[in-house]
Design an enzyme around this catalytic site. Structure first.
Site, PDB file in Angstrom:
ATOM      1  N   GLY A   9       0.806  -1.212   0.000  1.00 18.23           N
ATOM      2  CA  GLY A   9       0.000   0.000   0.000  1.00 18.23           C
ATOM      3  C   GLY A   9       0.838   1.259   0.000  1.00 18.23           C
ATOM      4  O   GLY A   9       1.887   1.339  -0.664  1.00 18.23           O
ATOM      5  N   SER A  10       0.389   2.243   0.748  1.00 13.72           N
ATOM      6  CA  SER A  10       1.009   3.571   0.685  1.00 13.72           C
ATOM      7  C   SER A  10       2.412   3.634   1.261  1.00 13.72           C
ATOM      8  O   SER A  10       3.115   4.618   1.053  1.00 13.72           O
ATOM      9  CB  SER A  10       0.115   4.594   1.385  1.00 13.72           C
ATOM     10  OG  SER A  10      -1.086   4.777   0.653  1.00 13.72           O
ATOM     11  N   THR A  11       2.853   2.611   2.008  1.00 18.24           N
ATOM     12  CA  THR A  11       4.247   2.640   2.460  1.00 18.24           C
ATOM     13  C   THR A  11       5.197   2.533   1.265  1.00 18.24           C
ATOM     14  O   THR A  11       6.341   2.982   1.342  1.00 18.24           O
ATOM     15  CB  THR A  11       4.539   1.503   3.457  1.00 18.24           C
ATOM     16  OG1 THR A  11       4.239   0.240   2.858  1.00 18.24           O
ATOM     17  CG2 THR A  11       3.721   1.675   4.729  1.00 18.24           C
ATOM     18  N   LYS A  61       4.976   4.238  -1.269  1.00 18.36           N
ATOM     19  CA  LYS A  61       5.142   5.598  -1.806  1.00 18.36           C
ATOM     20  C   LYS A  61       6.525   6.163  -1.470  1.00 18.36           C
ATOM     21  O   LYS A  61       6.978   7.104  -2.120  1.00 18.36           O
ATOM     22  CB  LYS A  61       4.036   6.506  -1.291  1.00 18.36           C
ATOM     23  CG  LYS A  61       2.668   6.157  -1.873  1.00 18.36           C
ATOM     24  CD  LYS A  61       1.531   6.933  -1.218  1.00 18.36           C
ATOM     25  CE  LYS A  61       0.181   6.504  -1.795  1.00 18.36           C
ATOM     26  NZ  LYS A  61      -0.965   7.138  -1.111  1.00 18.36           N
TER      27      LYS A  61
END
Length: 496
Positions: free
Chosen positions: A220-222, A224
């Site tokens: 997920g957003s980790t 990013k």
């Protein structure tokens, strides 16, 4: 000599020669095979009866052999069984060995070549071979904080926490839940051992699985952090830049809702937005656009620089009875829409908690990614140090400048953004949340959190992954549930 006597003599000579050949074959050519044969009960009993070395956290044994009053002389015990089971594995009868018990077996059994002098001394002193001790890199305080944090979540929690020392790669904590009691698999009641093992194997929560290294899920957003690293490395952006923004973003070559990216109501600007604001609010539209802009191959290269698509950790190979560790992966040749999804940690991107801890640690260490390791020292049975692990750099994932820019973004995310639950009074913390869709309607999202502290001179980097817990689907969030756990682990290390 008459003919009958001559025939008998030659026959005896041939039989004697055959006996010599057979003895030579058995003692010199086939001996190792017989020794390694699991059916050789005498060899198995001898190994099981040996005084095996200890696995140590500091001076405290987390696996040790204590005298027993039965046939096997020594019983393998695990004092803090559930806390360390994912690391120690267990030592069972008949060659059933897992975890560090397996990877460090030569040392623990005393057969390692580095213990030759001690082995010779034991032989001359008419003592049985004693195993060497293995001191681990684990911080007892960090391990306990990680375990307490995960097990305090509601329900049957499936998750993992990994903490690293960024400058060396030392693993300071590695916790997986649910866990198990290795004492029940290592007792001298072999029937009870088998029943306990079968019950663990049948458990749908997979307590024998070390989720820190054997489970790879969408980060997920980790992820990013990796996308931001690739964008800054391209030379087009830094922490003070404006980046492509917007409430929604239609992935290239798509139409309709299936290719539409949104931000779930977070403020991500219009045409452009400040990079700090995009990271603070974890703007999907921003990072999907950045991923498409840098391109699939550049993003893949950046991910691989942090350790994706590689095998670099073998100390727990075969842990808990499983034959292989999970590999963190980035897709080989993603097209533009797939690249956009990959940039926000979805599509076919998969990561283990250890891998995401390495990403955070690499940024904290001025872009240098260190090889993670659990074994700090090998010691003789008399506690003499015979070997010490030397830190090894795997890569320069990003430049020191890019690492500084990323750190600035991640500090802002803790101070003013979604990662605020990890804030520590008086200490600058860098962090990032993540909530990854499982891709299955009946499986809830996965909650992630990564962080490091102090931001300007990191002593610890942490990754938290919550695969499942008794939390309403709509309430699952990496910051809400992973942030406090990461905070407690960081505080435990910083207080030492």
């Amino acid at each position: 000599m008459n003919r009958p006597i001559r025939v008998v003599s030659i026959g005896c000579l041939l039989l004697f020669a055959a006996l010599l050949l057979n003895a030579t074959y058995l003692q010199y050519y086939a001996a190792s095979g017989y020794n390694d044969d699991a059916r050789n009960r005498r060899v198995v009993d001898a190994e099981y009866s040996r005084e095996r070395g200890a696995l140590l956290v500091g001076r405290t044994p987390i696996a040790e052999s204590v005298p027993s009053d039965d046939l096997y002389k020594f019983q393998r015990t695990y004092p803090d069984a559930k806390l360390y089971a994912g690391i120690t594995g267990y030592f069972g009868y008949g060659g059933t060995i897992t975890g560090l018990e397996k990877s460090q077996n030569d040392v623990l059994s005393g057969d390692d070549s580095r213990l030759f002098v001690d082995r010779l001394s034991d032989l001359l002193g008419d003592a049985g071979t004693r195993g060497g001790d293995v001191e681990l890199t684990i911080s007892a305080a960090a391990q306990q904080a990680a375990y307490d944090g995960l097990t305090a979540l509601p329900g049957d929690v499936q998750g993992a926490v990994v903490a690293l020392e960024p400058r060396t790669g030392k693993i300071l904590a590695m916790v997986t839940t649910p866990t198990f009691d290795p004492n029940k698999l290592a007792s001298h009641d072999f029937g009870a051992n088998q029943k306990a093992y079968e019950a663990l194997e049948a458990n749908a929560s997979q307590p024998l699985l070390n989720r820190a290294v054997q489970t790879a899920l969408p980060p997920g957003s980790t992820f990013k952090l990796v996308t931001a690293a690739a964008a800054i490395e391209s030379g087009k952006y830094d922490a003070s830049s404006m980046v492509p923004g917007g409430a929604t973003y239609q992935l290239p070559q798509t139409s309709g809702e299936s290719g539409l990216i949104d931000n779930e109501g977070r403020d991500c600007g219009t045409d452009t937005v400040a990079f700090t604001q995009a990271m603070e609010n974890s703007c999907n539209t921003v990072f999907a656009q950045l991923a498409v802009e840098v391109g699939g191959q550049a993003l893949r290269k950046q991910a691989e620089a942090f350790g994706f698509n590689s095998s670099w950790f073998d100390e727990l190979q075969g842990t808990n009875g499983r034959s292989t560790l999970a590999t963190s992966t980035f897709p080989e040749d993603p097209n533009p829409p797939q690249t956009g999804q990959s940039g926000i940690g979805q599509f076919e991107v998969r990561a283990t908690p250890l891998q995401m801890a390495m990403v955070a640690a690499g940024i904290a260490n001025q872009g240098k990614v260190m090889k993670p390791y659990l074994v700090d020292e090998v010691q003789s049975a008399d506690a003499d140090i015979v070997d010490t692990t030397k830190p090894e750099q795997l890569s320069q994932a990003v430049s020191a400048h890019t690492a500084d820019e990323l750190t600035e973004l991640l500090v802002a995310t803790v101070n003013d953004g979604t990662a605020s639950p990890a804030a520590i009074t008086g200490i600058q913390v860098a962090g990032k949340t993540g909530t990854a869709q499982s891709g299955q309607s009946d499986v809830p999202p996965y909650a992630w959190f990564v962080s490091f502290a102090p931001a300007d001179d990191a002593k610890v980097a942490v990754a938290v992954m919550i695969q499942s817990a008794d939390i309403d689907r709509d309430e699952i969030a990496g910051g809400t549930y992973g942030g406090p756990i990461a905070k407690k682990v960081m505080e435990a290390v910083l207080k030492q």
